[in-house]
Enzyme design. Structure first.
Site, mmCIF file in Angstrom:
data_model
loop_
_atom_site.group_PDB
_atom_site.id
_atom_site.type_symbol
_atom_site.label_atom_id
_atom_site.label_comp_id
_atom_site.label_asym_id
_atom_site.label_seq_id
_atom_site.Cartn_x
_atom_site.Cartn_y
_atom_site.Cartn_z
ATOM 1 N N SER A 252 0.951 -1.329 0.300
ATOM 2 C CA SER A 252 -0.512 0.540 -0.273
ATOM 3 C C SER A 252 0.727 1.465 -0.061
ATOM 4 O O SER A 252 2.223 1.178 0.792
ATOM 5 C CB SER A 252 -0.427 -0.100 1.408
ATOM 6 O OG SER A 252 -0.252 0.210 2.145
ATOM 7 N N LYS A 253 0.303 2.542 -0.590
ATOM 8 C CA LYS A 253 0.943 3.375 -1.137
ATOM 9 C C LYS A 253 1.216 4.120 0.523
ATOM 10 O O LYS A 253 2.339 5.013 0.694
ATOM 11 C CB LYS A 253 0.347 4.835 -1.738
ATOM 12 C CG LYS A 253 -1.024 5.013 -0.853
ATOM 13 C CD LYS A 253 -1.635 6.054 -2.071
ATOM 14 C CE LYS A 253 -3.326 6.575 -1.774
ATOM 15 N NZ LYS A 253 -4.046 6.542 -2.649
ATOM 16 N N ARG A 254 0.610 4.098 1.469
ATOM 17 C CA ARG A 254 1.190 4.395 3.163
ATOM 18 C C ARG A 254 2.229 3.420 3.780
ATOM 19 O O ARG A 254 3.486 4.725 4.221
ATOM 20 C CB ARG A 254 0.065 3.787 3.617
ATOM 21 C CG ARG A 254 -1.389 4.252 3.829
ATOM 22 C CD ARG A 254 -1.899 5.751 5.181
ATOM 23 N NE ARG A 254 -2.664 6.009 3.885
ATOM 24 C CZ ARG A 254 -4.284 6.452 5.141
ATOM 25 N NH1 ARG A 254 -4.101 6.558 5.501
ATOM 26 N NH2 ARG A 254 -5.185 7.215 3.789
#
Ligand code: GLU
Length: 499
Positions: A252-254
């Protein structure tokens, strides 16, 4: 059987490496059996889909060296390939299901459904659509339709028993029908949901094999039911293992940069990134680590995909990219690739208006604009907390900034300005003060050419990665702190002041 595969991205946000990974395996499978590979744009979510995002997806898949035989940009015999241009088609099929009693109208408002879920939870039940639309008489439905009440169309799903379906890699999968919701097929705005549009299009486009991410496994029962109701053969399903962060959570981009364009902006070679994606869950017969798309196509066998979650590890990618640079580029090709990367006139034309006023001689250009070319600046914690905001405030602002950035769909100066101005107002901080830690995070210094224009050029993934880098320089928020930030941020969005 003619093999036909497709990749069906939704044009929302930045093109994800996961899309390229799925596209690559679909392409290899189609080519392996002399079939065709289709690009279809699934833009039925009208609020989130943009033509800009569609153009970026096409551009970045092409940059990677992937190509398709049919698609919105090149046409083909089964078009249109953009779902928003096919709404009439879906409506006809929804009507067919309604007429056969396999779908039904539901007039429940979002508030009614919220209440239903609250009541179910109060009774200790798992919240689920209760089938209330099915209980309406034909006359009642007629009356409410005639009165112009808003409605959705839902799929009728068996209440008992188990749905059994086959997956090419996983064999037989069973999911009890009680876990399957009476899926909305046509939304209140008249647009189809993913499920209806996807099944209708896969059938009409003659797709023989659906190779997609494993997050869609739970949708397979609804899809199988739709094929059954329509009397169509279902394509072979193949759910690929999800890409994972090194801690094994879903990529995930987090936690990790996920945008294809991040890797492009960082200066990875497209063939290295594609090679790396090809190694996600699949290996060459002799386990060679470096291989081209042509070599992958030559040896491709979907049965060799292993289901253990493949880890997308940027250190490994760096290593592979380094090998590609050293082993496959001579000096001439190296020079050409560097200039294709950013040292070309289009890029310079974007940067020059931002730096021209600060340059007295060309050699000044290098230090002023170096942050456009460098990947992640090396920072020192002592750079933060010098201005109006102390370190703790900087940490909070940087964390909030990652969320502001996530919410910007239209990545350009004005939207960035508005997003951050709104945050400053909500936090009751001057925008100028709020931007200080952000300046340092993005450019490595506390003053630089205009920040929002710079962010617009750098792109969301690189910006996000630099903010995350600044956060780890001053110390990432603890789990507890992060929870508090999340709560505070929500409160700010609702217009409430922070405690
Ligand atoms: N539009 C879906 C996505 O964005 C496609 C899933 C599928 O391949 O069925 O991933």
């Amino acid at each position: 059987m003619t093999v036909r595969t497709r990749v069906a991205p939704s044009p929302t946000g930045d093109p994800h490496v996961g899309t390229a990974y799925i596209a690559l395996f679909n392409l290899c499978f189609a080519r392996r059996y002399g079939g065709s590979f289709v690009l279809r744009i699934e833009d039925t979510d009208r609020a989130r889909s943009t033509t800009q995002a569609e153009a970026t997806i096409i551009e970045s898949l092409r940059w990677l060296g992937l190509d398709w035989d049919e698609g919105p940009d090149i046409g083909g015999p089964h078009g249109p390939y953009r779902q928003s241009e096919r709404t009439e088609i879906y409506r006809q099929y929804a009507d067919q299901l309604l007429a056969a009693g396999q779908a039904f109208y539901c007039f429940a408002t979002p508030e009614d459904l919220d209440q239903m879920r609250r009541d179910q939870m109060a009774r200790g039940e798992t919240p689920k659509y209760d089938g209330r639309g099915l209980a309406l008489s034909a006359a009642e439905v007629e009356r409410r339709l005639a009165a112009g009440e808003p409605y959705v169309i839902r799929l009728k799903v068996p209440e008992d028993g188990v749905c059994t379906f086959q997956d090419l890699l996983r064999g037989e999968i069973q999911i009890p029908w009680s876990q399957i919701d009476m899926q909305v097929l046509i939304k209140a705005d008249g647009m189809p949901t993913y499920h209806l549009a996807n099944v209708v299009d896969d059938h009409l486009m003659g797709i023989s094999h659906v190779i997609r991410g494993e997050e869609w496994i739970n949708s397979a029962p609804k899809h199988q039911l739709l094929y059954e109701y329509f009397g169509w053969d279902m394509p072979v399903l193949c759910h690929m293992p999800l890409l994972r962060n090194p801690d094994k959570s879903k990529l995930s981009k987090r936690k990790n940069p996920t945008g294809i364009n991040f890797y492009r902006a960082m200066g990875y070679l497209p063939e290295a990134l594609l090679n790396y994606l090809g190694r996600m869950g699949w290996s060459m017969p002799k386990e060679e680590e470096k291989f081209s798309l042509a070599e992958m196509l030559e040896h491709f066998d979907i049965e060799n995909v292993s289901l253990g979650g493949p880890v997308f590890d940027t250190e490994k990618l760096d290593w592979l990219n380094g090998r590609w640079i050293r082993e496959s580029l001579d000096d001439e090709a190296f020079a050409q690739r560097v200039s294709d990367w950013v040292l070309h006139s289009d890029k310079l034309r974007q940067i020059i208006p931002l730096v021209k006023d600060r340059v007295e001689k060309f050699s000044d250009l290098v230090s002023i604009s170096s942050y456009f070319l460098s990947g992640i600046p090396s920072l020192d914690a002592s750079q933060f907390g010098q201005g109006k905001l102390d370190i703790e405030n900087c940490r909070q602002v940087l964390q909030f900034s990652t969320w502001v950035v996530d919410e910007i769909d239209d990545w350009e100066h004005q939207a960035l300005y508005e997003g951050f101005a709104e945050l400053a107002t909500a936090m009751q901080v001057k925008l100028r003060d709020l931007l200080v830690p952000l300046f340092i995070a993005i450019t490595g210094r506390d003053s630089a050419p205009p920040l929002f224009d710079s962010m617009a050029i750098l792109g969301p993934d690189l910006v996000r990665a630099r903010i995350r880098n600044a956060l780890s320089t001053i110390g990432l928020p603890s789990k507890k702190q992060l929870k508090r930030y999340e709560k505070d941020y929500r409160q700010l969005l609702e217009g409430k002041a922070l405690p």
